[in-house]
Design an enzyme around this catalytic site. Structure first.
Site, PDB file in Angstrom:
ATOM      1  NE  ARG A  11     -10.388 -10.239  -2.099  1.00  0.00           N
ATOM      2  CZ  ARG A  11     -10.697  -9.341  -3.026  1.00  0.00           C
ATOM      3  NH1 ARG A  11     -10.920  -9.718  -4.270  1.00  0.00           N
ATOM      4  NH2 ARG A  11     -10.808  -8.070  -2.722  1.00  0.00           N
ATOM      5  CE  LYS A  54      -3.908  -1.946   2.603  1.00  0.00           C
ATOM      6  NZ  LYS A  54      -4.934  -1.866   1.549  1.00  0.00           N
TER       7      LYS A  54
HETATM    8  N1  BES Z   1      -8.085  -4.058   4.330  1.00  0.00           N
HETATM    9  C1  BES Z   1      -8.217  -3.697   2.968  1.00  0.00           C
HETATM   10  C2  BES Z   1      -9.556  -3.031   2.678  1.00  0.00           C
HETATM   11  C3  BES Z   1      -9.764  -1.637   3.231  1.00  0.00           C
HETATM   12  C4  BES Z   1      -9.507  -0.534   2.457  1.00  0.00           C
HETATM   13  C5  BES Z   1     -10.308  -1.440   4.484  1.00  0.00           C
HETATM   14  C6  BES Z   1      -9.721   0.732   2.945  1.00  0.00           C
HETATM   15  C7  BES Z   1     -10.521  -0.186   4.984  1.00  0.00           C
HETATM   16  C8  BES Z   1     -10.245   0.903   4.211  1.00  0.00           C
HETATM   17  C9  BES Z   1      -8.116  -4.920   2.074  1.00  0.00           C
HETATM   18  O1  BES Z   1      -7.293  -5.927   2.533  1.00  0.00           O
HETATM   19  C10 BES Z   1      -7.569  -4.458   0.767  1.00  0.00           C
HETATM   20  O2  BES Z   1      -6.435  -4.056   0.745  1.00  0.00           O
HETATM   21  N2  BES Z   1      -8.364  -4.533  -0.283  1.00  0.00           N
HETATM   22  C11 BES Z   1      -7.964  -4.119  -1.559  1.00  0.00           C
HETATM   23  C12 BES Z   1      -8.466  -5.135  -2.540  1.00  0.00           C
HETATM   24  C13 BES Z   1      -7.928  -4.972  -3.926  1.00  0.00           C
HETATM   25  C14 BES Z   1      -6.443  -5.252  -3.954  1.00  0.00           C
HETATM   26  C15 BES Z   1      -8.652  -5.901  -4.854  1.00  0.00           C
HETATM   27  C16 BES Z   1      -8.577  -2.756  -1.849  1.00  0.00           C
HETATM   28  O3  BES Z   1      -9.710  -2.511  -1.461  1.00  0.00           O
HETATM   29  O4  BES Z   1      -7.878  -1.931  -2.440  1.00  0.00           O
HETATM   30 MN    MN Z   2      -5.279  -5.666   1.905  1.00  0.00          MN
END
Ligand code: BES
Ligand code: MN
Ligand code: ZN
Length: 471
Positions: free
Chosen positions: A328, A254
């Site tokens: 997931r 991230k």
């Molecule tokens: N924990 C995050 C989702 C999230 C994002 C929670 C913002 C709270 C605030 C999750 O693990 C994630 O990183 N999801 C990705 C999925 C993508 C790579 C398909 C996302 O939402 O960007």
């Molecule tokens: Mn994630």
């Protein structure tokens, strides 16, 4: 902290809180203060001094607006504002807040729960004594509502405990610490407890959870609690919570702005523990399982890489084209484990996708289901507790995409389009024919600004609704 008296005690030194609706007169306020003009606008709270005429120095009058229009939600907000305003013990006449559709018992439960959650404060890690405990409230009610007050307090306290778990920083809330907390909870409420450590996870083949964990020096945990509220252990419902104690994204790292707040990525797990605490604390007549896969999502030389193909507890192979779609993966094993433990219905709760936050914002939880009857039952509970949920689609359009890998059974991030539904479709492959609801709390699990119901940070969302579902 809530004591009931049958009638107003005129010798009290506690400030007294009344409620008054639009175009109504209030006999007691008139007796004490003569004819005063009161602002009955919803959520206006007037503080009226008694100038030494009575033992109590102040009267608070809460405006209800049009009484008929009051809902459980607006009543919660009013009580929340009042609770945050009060700096000392007080006395409140709860019959003033009853409407045609909200009974005195309901008013009482909403009141005690709201006082507990609205005054919540997270100060330092390890501090489980929120400041509301320093305040005691005398409730004036002709009927015995001690039971309802106690129930509200149980739920409010469980919500606050879950909030504290989630508010703790990632270095103070690791999978091991979360598991230890769950164990304490199980002991307190006499629930069965089992935690799977690395060895046992390897034995059973929880390869998806292990794959996500590989980039971390902290070992993973699969936390299991069993609450048996019925005479026999039959038809348990499982609550599966995402316990990702810090999500850096793994090799699909991230950017720093998006990494902030990722200590909240175990809020699903925390709120499942909160729901278990409330369910057990109320002694509800239901059989409920909690399953919480817990790990960090970091990077090292062993970490799962982009394009790796991994296994899973259910035996399905998964192409990992994005290591940041890790929730997931661990939930896949959590859901399968719940099935292996005999769950007849499954509700999973997770801070799963940024896409859900984009779609719904921070007041609606996204919901998905493969079973309309089960979903309707859940939606009914959410309506009673006034927690906002919005059902989003999960069907073959998305399923086709998660099955589109050329090297594995499934692919974890086939597309960004419809991201929240894609994630749900992925989970659905593991729920299979078990009645299942998925709650995406990425937007609602923690909030950036405070409200009448509490400060910024973790909210304890869906604990009320899940508790209601079993009531
Ligand atoms: N924990 C995050 C989702 C999230 C994002 C929670 C913002 C709270 C605030 C999750 O693990 C994630 O990183 N999801 C990705 C999925 C993508 C790579 C398909 C996302 O939402 O960007
Ligand atoms: Mn994630
Ligand atoms: Zn995550």
């Amino acid at each position: 902290m809530f004591k009931t008296v049958a009638t107003l005690d005129e010798t009290t030194t506690l400030p007294i809180v009344f409620g008054i609706g639009e175009q109504e007169t209030h006999k007691q306020v008139q007796t004490f203060l003569g004819t005063v003009t009161l602002d009955t606008t919803y959520k206006e709270i007037a503080v009226l001094p008694t100038y030494g005429k009575y033992s109590f120095e102040k009267i608070y009058v809460c405006g209800l607006g049009a009484r008929k229009k009051l809902t459980t939600q607006t009543l919660r907000q009013l009580f929340g504002k009042l609770a945050q305003m009060m700096k000392q013990d007080f006395s409140i006449q709860l019959t003033d807040f009853v409407t045609e559709s909200i009974t005195l018992g309901e008013v009482a439960a909403i009141f005690s729960e709201t006082v507990v959650i609205a005054r919540y404060e997270f100060k330092k890690h390890g501090v489980f004594t929120p400041k509301y405990e320093t305040l005691s409230v005398q409730v004036i009610s002709p009927e015995n509502i001690q039971f309802d007050l106690a129930n509200g307090e149980v739920i409010g306290t469980a919500i606050n405990h879950a909030r504290t778990l989630a508010n703790e920083p990632g270095n103070k809330m690791t999978p091991r610490i979360l598991a230890k907390y769950a164990k304490g909870l199980a002991e307190k409420y006499d629930m069965e407890y089992h935690v799977l450590k690395t060895g046992e996870l390897e034995q059973i083949g929880a390869d998806a959870l292990l794959a996500v964990n590989r980039g971390s020096d902290e070992p993973p945990r699969m936390i299991v609690l069993k609450y048996q509220g019925l005479d026999t252990w039959e038809n348990p419902t499982a609550l599966v919570g995402k316990g990702l104690t810090f999500d850096a994204g793994g090799y699909s790292l991230k950017i720093s702005g998006s990494m902030q707040g990722m200590k909240y990525d175990m809020t699903g797990g925390a709120n499942v523990l909160g729901a278990m605490e409330a369910i057990a604390g109320l002694g509800l007549k239901a059989n409920v399982l909690a399953v919480i896969p817990a790990t960090e999502n970091l990077i090292n030389g062993k970490a799962v890489k982009v394009d790796d193909v991994i296994g899973s507890l259910a035996g399905k192979t998964i192409e990992v084209n994005n290591t940041d779609a890790e929730g997931r993966l661990i939930l896949a094993d959590g859901i399968e484990y719940a099935r292996q433990l005999g769950a007849k219905r499954i509700i999973d709760m997770a801070t799963l996708t940024g896409a859900c936050v984009v779609a719904l914002g921070s007041s609606f939880t996204g919901a998905f289901s493969n079973d309309d009857a089960f979903y309707d039952e859940f939606a009914q509970a959410a309506k009673i507790t006034a927690e906002k949920v919005w059902r989003l689609p999960v069907d073959e359009t998305y399923t086709e995409q998660v099955k589109s890998s050329s090297v594995a059974d499934l692919i974890n991030s086939p597309s960004r389009e419809g991201g929240a539904s894609i994630a749900a479709a992925f989970l659905q492959e593991f729920a299979q024919d078990t009645a299942w609801i998925h709650l995406d709390i990425a937007g609602t699990g923690d909030v950036k600004s405070g409200s009448d119901l509490g400060p910024s940070g973790a909210t304890g969302v869906m604990i009320r609704t899940l508790t209601q579902l079993f009531s």
